[in-house]
Design a protein around this motif. Structure first.
Motif, PDB file in Angstrom:
ATOM      1  N   LYS A  26       0.832  -1.218   0.000  1.00  0.00           N
ATOM      2  CA  LYS A  26       0.000   0.000   0.000  1.00  0.00           C
ATOM      3  C   LYS A  26       0.863   1.262   0.000  1.00  0.00           C
ATOM      4  O   LYS A  26       0.643   2.195  -0.779  1.00  0.00           O
ATOM      5  N   ASP A  78      -6.334   1.759  13.880  1.00  0.00           N
ATOM      6  CA  ASP A  78      -7.005   0.835  12.956  1.00  0.00           C
ATOM      7  C   ASP A  78      -8.314   0.461  13.662  1.00  0.00           C
ATOM      8  O   ASP A  78      -8.762   1.188  14.558  1.00  0.00           O
ATOM      9  N   MET A  79      -8.896  -0.676  13.313  1.00  0.00           N
ATOM     10  CA  MET A  79     -10.178  -1.046  13.934  1.00  0.00           C
ATOM     11  C   MET A  79     -10.057  -1.116  15.450  1.00  0.00           C
ATOM     12  O   MET A  79      -9.116  -1.715  15.974  1.00  0.00           O
ATOM     13  N   ARG A 117      -6.571  14.075   9.517  1.00  0.00           N
ATOM     14  CA  ARG A 117      -6.218  12.647   9.592  1.00  0.00           C
ATOM     15  C   ARG A 117      -7.426  11.786   9.946  1.00  0.00           C
ATOM     16  O   ARG A 117      -7.595  10.695   9.401  1.00  0.00           O
TER      17      ARG A 117
END
Ligand SMILES: NC(=O)C1=CN([C@@H]2O[C@H](COP(=O)(O)OP(=O)(O)OC[C@H]3O[C@@H](n4cnc5c(N)ncnc54)[C@H](O)[C@@H]3O)[C@@H](O)[C@H]2O)C=CC1
Ligand SMILES: O=C(O)CCC(=O)C(=O)O
Length: 347
Positions: A26, A78-79, A117
């Motif tokens: 990525k 993240d999650m 962000r």
């Protein structure tokens, strides 16, 4: 290296390893100067109190403080984690190594986080969707969307799509799902979620089961929750013409094949959700420079990076006559291989 920290009951070493590898490709696809990383704790964050989450995060940081560093491994949310989690990591890390703003990204803005962000992954998903649709002569305002997951990424994607005139016809999260073929009022749904903590009981749509979301009638399906949600059980029933992978690896290989045969266009995760890590890179740069950008500059640069990466991806697909997933991996792997060769590490 760069990547998020996940708090979720299904986190294990294999998953974190796979997610870190995705980060490697990525960051190469959007051409930012990092390798890939990821971290996680197997827990149910919703069942922990704020002070339990804080203690868990601080003890985790005590264990990993020698592994992370502003030039080695820079975590982000993240999650199941958020700006507050990053603030605790920053504070705990600083006890060992001195005050180091750039040790995490996705921090609260009051603690040196970057403007933009929090919204960046969802905003990047929207830029990516716009670039994809433009290839087919289409625009967000003429399309219908179904969004799985209404956390950081899903809620921001829904909000920005709604602002741009797109019709979000279905949304789900762990608490349930809601649909309205005339378009959900996303600001009202956000207020409802904020007030009640659930999508259930929203008066502006009809309730349905979370699983139904993936096979909902819509033009664009945006999975924004877990991996592997599109699989051989449900892929054939997907009605969307486009899938934008905001989650990491939401489509398993069986589903990828089934959907491709059906002619569904899939914009892969390692490009589609790269807006988050791109603005994390901007945050890291701002922290190191000691100079804050305004939000307009952050969003302008994000759009530039996402648009440039889309053109590189498209050219790769054209020159290799391949689909978008293969094009994205080819772009990422080629860049890492080239850097490896230049360093003299050729086998
Ligand atoms: N936060 C970020 O900057 C980035 C996140 N991602 C990926 O995006 C995805 C979502 O991440 P976040 O929004 O940050 O997490 P989050 O924790 O803020 O939100 C996750 C959402 O998914 C929902 N969810 C969980 N299980 C579900 C299920 N079975 N059915 C429907 N909804 C379900 C939750 O209720 C919640 O609304 C993950 O795959 C993550 O790796 C990717 C790039 C960056
Ligand atoms: O912002 C970052 O550094 C990482 C984001 C992330 O975890 C992801 O792109 O999957």
């Amino acid at each position: 290296m760069k990547g998020g920290i996940r708090y979720h009951p299904e986190v294990d070493l294999d998953e974190v390893n796979a997610l870190a590898q995705l980060m490697t490709w990525k960051t190469a696809v959007v051409d930012i100067p990092y390798g890939g990383a990821k971290g996680g704790i197997g827990c149910v964050p919703k069942e922990l109190s704020k002070s339990e989450l804080e203690r868990l995060t601080r003890v985790f940081t005590q264990k990993i403080h020698d592994l992370i560093g502003i030039n080695t491994d820079v975590p982000a949310p993240d999650m199941g984690t958020n700006a507050q989690t990053m603030a605790w990591i920053l504070d705990e890390y600083s006890k060992f190594h001195g005050h180091s703003l750039a040790i995490v990204t996705g921090k609260p803005v009051d603690l040196g986080g970057s403007l933009g962000r929090e919204a960046a992954t969802g905003r990047g998903v929207v830029y990516a969707t716009e670039a994809l649709l433009a290839e087919y002569g289409k625009h967000i305002k003429d399309m219908t969307f179904a969004i799985q997951g209404f956390g950081n990424v899903g809620a921001w994607a829904a909000r920005i799509i709604h602002e741009r005139g797109g019709k979000v016809v279905a949304v789900s999260d762990i608490t349930g799902a809601v649909k309205n073929q005339n378009g959900l009022d996303i600001p009202a749904l956000l207020n409802h979620k904020e007030a009640t903590g659930t999508l259930a009981g929203f008066s502006g749509g009809d309730a349905m089961s979370s699983d139904e979301l993936l096979t909902q009638e819509c033009d664009v399906l945006i999975p924004c929750a877990l991996g592997g949600v599109l699989n051989r059980e449900n892929a054939d029933s997907v009605k969307a013409k486009y899938i934008v992978e905001a989650a990491n690896h939401p489509t398993d290989p069986d589903a990828d094949e089934i959907l491709s045969k059906k002619g569904v266009v899939i914009l892969p995760d390692i490009y589609a959700n790269a807006g988050g890590v791109t603005v994390s890179y901007f945050e890291w740069v701002q922290n190191i420079q000691g100079f804050m950008w305004d939000e307009e500059q952050v969003n302008r640069e994000l759009k530039k990076y996402m648009t440039r990466a889309f053109h590189n991806l498209k050219n790769m697909c054209k020159s290799h006559n391949c689909n978008l997933r293969m094009g994205a991996f080819t772009l990422g792997v080629n860049r890492v291989a080239r850097a490896t060769q230049l360093r003299g590490w050729e086998a």
